[in-house]
Design an enzyme around this catalytic site. Structure first.
Site, PDB file in Angstrom:
ATOM      1  CB  CYS A   1     -22.541  73.266  -6.573  1.00  0.00           C
ATOM      2  SG  CYS A   1     -23.084  74.913  -6.126  1.00  0.00           S
TER       3      CYS A   1
ATOM      4  CG  ASP B   1     -22.736  75.279  -2.368  1.00  0.00           C
ATOM      5  OD1 ASP B   1     -22.795  74.146  -1.879  1.00  0.00           O
ATOM      6  OD2 ASP B   1     -21.699  75.811  -2.746  1.00  0.00           O
TER       7      ASP B   1
ATOM      8  CB  CYS C   1     -18.171  75.767  -1.779  1.00  0.00           C
ATOM      9  SG  CYS C   1     -18.613  77.262  -2.673  1.00  0.00           S
TER      10      CYS C   1
ATOM     11  CB  CYS D   1     -19.820  80.967  -5.060  1.00  0.00           C
ATOM     12  SG  CYS D   1     -18.913  79.472  -5.456  1.00  0.00           S
TER      13      CYS D   1
HETATM   14 FE1  FES Z   1     -21.523  76.349  -6.142  1.00  0.00          FE
HETATM   15 FE2  FES Z   1     -19.922  77.468  -4.421  1.00  0.00          FE
HETATM   16  S1  FES Z   1     -19.480  75.740  -5.689  1.00  0.00           S
HETATM   17  S2  FES Z   1     -21.965  77.961  -4.776  1.00  0.00           S
END
Ligand code: FES
Length: 127
Positions: free
Chosen positions: A37, A39, A62, A106
């Site tokens: 993602c 992040d 996120c 996450c």
């Molecule tokens: Fe991937 Fe939060 S959506 S770390």
């Protein structure tokens, strides 16, 4: 997913993340990014007498990355290095009162960045 499904603890850590920034005189730094993602999270630790005396983080990501990073701070601060290395993604999810299924990954950001910061501390100590 709607906001009513999120725990109060999670919302609090998202709105008021603990230990954001870079502490003075860190002696360990660790990073982790999630290629799924994009992040990204960095952790800074100051270790004294085998204890995590201070810790902070920076995050680009996120709400799950922010809240789990913040909870990683709470769980790791004041722990011995051995105790901190045992913190799991599940510990963070439980301490937050749960995470939506699609946000569980996450919690890996903080756990892995913490392990990398401790590894960095050990390697600096050796040198
Ligand atoms: Fe991937 Fe939060 S959506 S770390």
């Amino acid at each position: 997913m709607c906001i009513e499904e999120l725990s109060d603890t999670l919302i609090d850590h998202f709105n008021y993340p603990r230990n954001i920034g870079i502490i003075d005189y860190p002696n360990g730094e660790g990073f982790n990014g999630d290629p799924k993602c994009g992040d990204y999270l960095e952790i800074y630790i100051r270790v004294e007498n085998n204890l995590i005396e201070d810790i902070s983080f920076l995050v680009f990501g996120c709400f799950g990355a922010i809240a789990t990073g913040s909870m990683t701070m709470e769980l790791a601060k004041g722990k011995t290095l051995e105790e901190a290395l045992k913190i799991t993604e599940e510990d963070i999810i439980q301490a937050l009162g749960g995470l939506p299924e699609d946000k569980k990954h996450c919690s890996n950001l903080g756990v892995t960045a913490l392990k990398n910061a401790i590894k960095d501390y050990y390697s600096k100590e050796k040198n």
